[in-house]
Design an enzyme around this catalytic site. Sequence first.
Site, mmCIF file in Angstrom:
data_model
loop_
_atom_site.group_PDB
_atom_site.id
_atom_site.type_symbol
_atom_site.label_atom_id
_atom_site.label_comp_id
_atom_site.label_asym_id
_atom_site.label_seq_id
_atom_site.Cartn_x
_atom_site.Cartn_y
_atom_site.Cartn_z
ATOM 1 N N GLY A 64 3.070 2.522 10.632
ATOM 2 C CA GLY A 64 3.799 3.596 10.389
ATOM 3 C C GLY A 64 4.632 4.256 11.735
ATOM 4 N N GLU A 109 -6.484 4.466 7.916
ATOM 5 C CA GLU A 109 -6.663 5.790 7.695
ATOM 6 C C GLU A 109 -7.898 6.371 7.056
ATOM 7 O OE1 GLU A 109 -2.814 5.549 5.432
ATOM 8 O OE2 GLU A 109 -1.757 4.967 7.368
ATOM 9 N N ASN A 169 0.698 -1.248 0.076
ATOM 10 C CA ASN A 169 0.042 -0.046 -0.019
ATOM 11 C C ASN A 169 0.841 1.152 -0.071
ATOM 12 O OD1 ASN A 169 -1.853 2.000 0.675
ATOM 13 N ND2 ASN A 169 -2.402 1.464 2.610
ATOM 14 N N TRP A 170 0.841 1.756 -1.157
ATOM 15 C CA TRP A 170 1.794 3.143 -1.235
ATOM 16 C C TRP A 170 1.527 4.118 -0.602
ATOM 17 C CZ3 TRP A 170 3.484 2.835 -7.413
ATOM 18 C CH2 TRP A 170 4.509 1.576 -7.451
ATOM 19 N N LYS A 171 0.184 4.293 -0.280
ATOM 20 C CA LYS A 171 -0.527 5.588 0.195
ATOM 21 C C LYS A 171 -0.275 6.762 -0.560
ATOM 22 C CE LYS A 171 -0.019 2.995 4.944
ATOM 23 N NZ LYS A 171 0.031 3.285 6.241
ATOM 24 N N SER A 193 4.028 -1.895 10.293
ATOM 25 C CA SER A 193 5.630 -1.918 10.266
ATOM 26 C C SER A 193 6.156 -3.412 9.955
ATOM 27 C CB SER A 193 5.866 -1.578 11.780
ATOM 28 O OG SER A 193 5.407 -0.099 11.925
ATOM 29 N N HIS A 222 -9.256 0.991 5.436
ATOM 30 C CA HIS A 222 -8.064 1.063 5.865
ATOM 31 C C HIS A 222 -8.065 2.124 6.979
ATOM 32 C CE1 HIS A 222 -3.753 2.508 6.473
ATOM 33 N NE2 HIS A 222 -3.442 1.191 5.865
ATOM 34 N N GLU A 267 -4.633 -4.815 10.876
ATOM 35 C CA GLU A 267 -3.723 -3.826 11.064
ATOM 36 C C GLU A 267 -3.925 -2.997 12.466
ATOM 37 O OE1 GLU A 267 -1.770 -2.745 6.979
ATOM 38 O OE2 GLU A 267 -3.692 -1.571 7.413
ATOM 39 N N GLY A 284 3.132 -1.098 4.452
ATOM 40 C CA GLY A 284 3.111 0.373 3.832
ATOM 41 C C GLY A 284 4.459 1.014 3.710
ATOM 42 N N GLY A 285 5.514 1.481 4.448
ATOM 43 C CA GLY A 285 6.604 2.208 4.183
ATOM 44 C C GLY A 285 7.615 1.110 3.413
#
Length: 248
Positions: A172, A96, A10-12, A212, A94, A166, A233-234
């Site tokens: 993150g 967010e 997930n590149w956000k 993470s 998600h 998650e 993510g990251g």
Amino acid sequence: MSRKRIVAGNWKMNTTLEEAHALASEVARGAGEEVDLVLIPPTCFLATVLDATASSAVSVGAQNMHPAASGAFTGETSGPMLTSLGAQYVVCGHSERRHVFGESSAFIGEKVSAAHANGLIPILCVGETLEDREAGRTDAVVLDQLEAGLQGLESSQIPGTVIAYEPVWAIGTGRTASPEQAQEVHASIRARLAERFGGEIAGRVRIQYGGSVKPGNAAELLGQPDIDGALVGGASLVASSFLAIADA
Ligand code: 13P
């Protein structure tokens, strides 16, 4: 019960057009077939990423969608739009979206149903906040989100739905749930699926862990019996770390 692992990036809200093309091309070059690999770029770069991964084993998904097929919803993207591009997956709910944009579990459930109606595989995200965990509400929160997310589905659609656990406090933050903490929640999710839809169906559902995930902790997390993949993510913004997680 063998479930094919699924690792999704997930590149956000990251990358430019050029970066998206380069990152997707590098992942496509390194992708094997043993694991389902999914790239989830910003919506505006879906076509680019689909193009860059066209002759590879990589699938592509969107980060969000609106439940309606079309209409006066400025700024939104519909299921038929995603399908017409060639996307195969869509993330629904998600953390967010839930916490930054205030999406309710009921609205997220509508998205999950709409994803299926459009031939997309939903990745339904669930997860507790740190406050929930400390108050002993982890299972209650996660299972409520699960029930609301799956509310509109027929049993036959359950195996074609991916769940992503998650924990909000691990997203993150560099703080990962321990493999035991994650496994415990994954097992509760599968137990609830079994109660609702029967053990055979529950045994086919893939449940990803996210929060993470890095090359250094992926093998241990994915070694747990009910953890069937990762939502990254990251670390998915660097092709070599994303591929290293898939290798793990
Ligand atoms: P991080 O891997 O950056 O913690 O993000 C997890 C996530 O939210 C994936 O959807």
